[in-house]
Design a protein around this motif. Sequence first.
Motif, short mmCIF file in Angstrom:
data_model
loop_
_atom_site.label_atom_id
_atom_site.label_comp_id
_atom_site.label_asym_id
_atom_site.label_seq_id
_atom_site.Cartn_x
_atom_site.Cartn_y
_atom_site.Cartn_z
N ASP A 1 -3.87 14.27 1.68
CA ASP A 1 -3.87 13.15 2.63
C ASP A 1 -3.32 13.70 3.94
N VAL A 2 -4.19 14.15 4.82
CA VAL A 2 -3.81 14.92 6.01
C VAL A 2 -3.60 14.00 7.20
N HIS A 3 -2.42 14.14 7.83
CA HIS A 3 -2.13 13.41 9.06
C HIS A 3 -1.99 14.41 10.21
N VAL A 4 -2.62 14.13 11.33
CA VAL A 4 -2.46 14.96 12.53
C VAL A 4 -2.00 14.07 13.67
N TYR A 5 -1.26 14.68 14.59
CA TYR A 5 -0.65 13.90 15.68
C TYR A 5 -0.96 14.54 17.04
N TYR B 1 -12.42 21.42 9.74
CA TYR B 1 -13.03 20.45 10.64
C TYR B 1 -12.59 20.69 12.08
N LEU B 2 -13.55 20.55 13.00
CA LEU B 2 -13.28 20.58 14.44
C LEU B 2 -13.09 19.14 14.90
N VAL B 3 -11.94 18.85 15.51
CA VAL B 3 -11.62 17.51 15.98
C VAL B 3 -11.66 17.51 17.52
N THR B 4 -12.45 16.62 18.08
CA THR B 4 -12.61 16.55 19.54
C THR B 4 -12.46 15.11 20.00
N LEU C 1 -8.63 22.52 15.23
CA LEU C 1 -9.15 22.68 13.89
C LEU C 1 -8.13 22.17 12.88
N VAL C 2 -8.61 21.50 11.84
CA VAL C 2 -7.73 21.05 10.75
C VAL C 2 -8.51 21.19 9.45
#
Length: 285
Positions: free
Chosen positions: A78-82, A44-47, A64-65
Amino acid sequence: GGAPCRGGTPGNVAPAPFSLVAGSTATTDASGQALVSNLPYGLYLVTETSPGANAIVSPVQPFLVSVPYPNQGTWLYDVHVYPKNKLNTTTPTKTVAAPAAPVLGSTIVWTVNAPIPALAAGDTYRSFSITDTLDPRVTFVGAVVKVDGTTLTANTDYTVSGNTVITFTTAGLAKLAGATAVTADVTTTVTSLGADGVIPNTAVVNTNGSDRTTNTPQTNWGPLKITKQDATTTNTLQGAVFAVYDAKNGTKVAGPFTTDANGQIVIDGLWVGNGATNSADYWLK
């Protein structure tokens, strides 16, 4: 997954050989968290599309994640991004000087001091402006803009438009890197008092889309009416001449004025102070 995603970066996943499908949006809550549930497995592209009401000077760069996410030989489902923004915590200030002379039509200088906010690593100063919306009772004369004390060149490093917007050009933006503060001395004339003679002014400093507002200094003015009377009859006297001085044996600041048929002189405005100071003593001769 697999070979089609190899070499993908946030900057190149939109065109072939990669492709993007329709995405979804989420808004952070009071704890700063945004949850997107039940995503199919994939990359996934996160913007970040909007900073909201936050004073963000460096937005999160697209990243990207994957779901699931590889971590030390296992998979996290269960993905966490910071991602971290860079906030604009600067406090620009504004001051106003005493007028060149304490009479209407005189010039007065308003100074904006704008600390330059630090950016996130790799980010650049993409826009910088000072919006100094002037009260209709003052008229713009000119502006002197400096970066760390070095005077910039008008129409090369910045432009001035409207009422009153100082906008840095590409050349001016390049001079912000590594600098501490921008100062802008905005010179105006005072043309009228209006209802109360209190003339405030506030400026807004915008860096990379992030607004920071100054305090609101004010310059204060008052009218003066002189009526000349005969001491015995109290009849008004025409043709008496007066001048206004800043002290008993001081400097003349206005005049000479001559009383009219009603024995009166009306001076539209004299400066009485800045900020909380709203009265002053003048001497008539």
